[in-house]
Design an enzyme around this catalytic site. Structure first.
Site, PDB file in Angstrom:
ATOM      1  CB  THR A  57      -0.052  11.219  60.792  1.00 21.67           C
ATOM      2  OG1 THR A  57      -0.357  12.530  60.639  1.00 21.67           O
ATOM      3  CG2 THR A  57      -1.072  10.637  61.865  1.00 21.67           C
ATOM      4  CD  GLU A  59       6.307   7.796  59.204  1.00 23.21           C
ATOM      5  OE1 GLU A  59       5.945   8.735  58.937  1.00 23.21           O
ATOM      6  OE2 GLU A  59       6.628   7.001  58.434  1.00 23.21           O
ATOM      7  CB  ILE A  83      -6.346  15.527  54.208  1.00 23.08           C
ATOM      8  CG1 ILE A  83      -5.948  16.794  55.385  1.00 23.08           C
ATOM      9  CG2 ILE A  83      -7.500  16.126  53.234  1.00 23.08           C
ATOM     10  CD1 ILE A  83      -5.346  18.074  54.668  1.00 23.08           C
ATOM     11  CB  THR A  87      -6.007   5.118  47.953  1.00 25.51           C
ATOM     12  OG1 THR A  87      -5.341   6.129  48.795  1.00 25.51           O
ATOM     13  CG2 THR A  87      -5.592   5.769  46.503  1.00 25.51           C
ATOM     14  CG  HIS A  89      -2.169   6.308  52.304  1.00 22.32           C
ATOM     15  ND1 HIS A  89      -1.024   5.188  52.430  1.00 22.32           N
ATOM     16  CD2 HIS A  89      -1.351   7.345  52.772  1.00 22.32           C
ATOM     17  CE1 HIS A  89       0.075   5.761  53.055  1.00 22.32           C
ATOM     18  NE2 HIS A  89      -0.297   7.017  53.340  1.00 22.32           N
TER      19      HIS A  89
HETATM   20  N1  INI Z   1       0.725  11.342  56.341  1.00 18.23           N
HETATM   21  C1  INI Z   1       0.113  12.438  57.140  1.00 18.23           C
HETATM   22  O1  INI Z   1       0.450  12.727  58.078  1.00 18.23           O
HETATM   23  N2  INI Z   1      -1.147  12.822  56.385  1.00 18.23           N
HETATM   24  C2  INI Z   1      -1.574  12.298  55.540  1.00 18.23           C
HETATM   25  O2  INI Z   1      -2.736  12.893  54.879  1.00 18.23           O
HETATM   26  C3  INI Z   1      -1.066  11.327  54.696  1.00 18.23           C
HETATM   27  N3  INI Z   1      -1.506  10.662  53.442  1.00 18.23           N
HETATM   28  O3  INI Z   1      -2.499  11.244  53.188  1.00 18.23           O
HETATM   29  O4  INI Z   1      -0.761   9.933  52.748  1.00 18.23           O
HETATM   30  C4  INI Z   1       0.276  10.890  55.155  1.00 18.23           C
HETATM   31  N4  INI Z   1       0.900   9.970  54.526  1.00 18.23           N
HETATM   32  C5  INI Z   1       2.312   9.608  54.835  1.00 18.23           C
HETATM   33  C6  INI Z   1       2.538   8.783  56.197  1.00 18.23           C
HETATM   34  O5  INI Z   1       2.264   9.357  57.349  1.00 18.23           O
HETATM   35  C7  INI Z   1       3.898   8.404  56.233  1.00 18.23           C
HETATM   36  O6  INI Z   1       5.052   9.086  56.497  1.00 18.23           O
HETATM   37  C8  INI Z   1       4.570   7.434  55.101  1.00 18.23           C
HETATM   38  O7  INI Z   1       3.746   6.499  54.555  1.00 18.23           O
HETATM   39  C9  INI Z   1       5.910   6.866  55.030  1.00 18.23           C
HETATM   40  O8  INI Z   1       5.871   5.896  56.283  1.00 18.23           O
END
Ligand code: INI
Length: 157
Positions: A57, A59, A83, A87, A89
């Protein structure tokens, strides 16, 4: 008597793009299925629907902006699922996608709608992907049809 401006839910002329992230794919694939099903059942030809996938998400907003700027589409639907974990994030990803897709909504000629789940639990996400609380992908698709038709009626750019 006031004049009301609103879009109907009849398939408009023009193409639709669905942008969907692969992360949490067991949810986002359900959102994608709901969105495509809703478009087709409202009369959009499936040859007029393009699906773009991105890794997560984070990207999604960049993808949506580029797809909208391509001027190929009357409507662009953003689908993802973030979700909450243990952390911060979640907050970064959820905040940026809302801001980024929101910006595309403001600046693009195309109608851009938001079917990104931001939930505290997996269960809340499942509920919104076709179980207890509808399918937010389908809702975003129907909203997109309505906004395409509203913008066309307004002669809006
Ligand atoms: N990406 C998501 O779409 N949903 C999530 O819950 C998520 N978590 O929790 O880490 C997530 N992480 C990946 C992020 O979107 C990027 O693809 C990654 O950081 C690379 O840039």
């Amino acid at each position: 008597m006031p004049r009301f401006f609103e879009g109907n839910l009849v398939a408009p002329k023009g193409r639709f793009a669905v942008c969907v992230s692969r992360f949490n794919g067991f949810i986002t694939e359900q959102l994608l299925g709901g969105a495509v099903d809703a478009l087709v059942r409202h009369g959009v030809n499936d040859a007029d629907i393009d699906v773009y996938r991105c890794p997560g998400t984070w990207e999604l907003a960049g993808l949506v902006r580029r797809v909208a700027d391509s001027k190929q589409y009357a409507g662009v639907i953003a689908l993802g699922c973030v979700i909450r974990g243990g952390t911060p994030h979640f907050d970064y990803v959820a905040g940026e996608v809302a801001k980024g897709v929101g910006q595309a909504t403001l600046t693009a000629d195309a109608a851009v709608t938001f079917g990104v789940l931001t939930t505290d639990t997996v269960e809340q996400a499942v509920d919104r992907a076709g179980v207890k609380a509808g399918n937010k992908g389908a809702e975003a698709a129907v909203a997109c049809i309505e906004m395409v038709n509203l913008y066309a009626r307004m002669g809006a750019k």
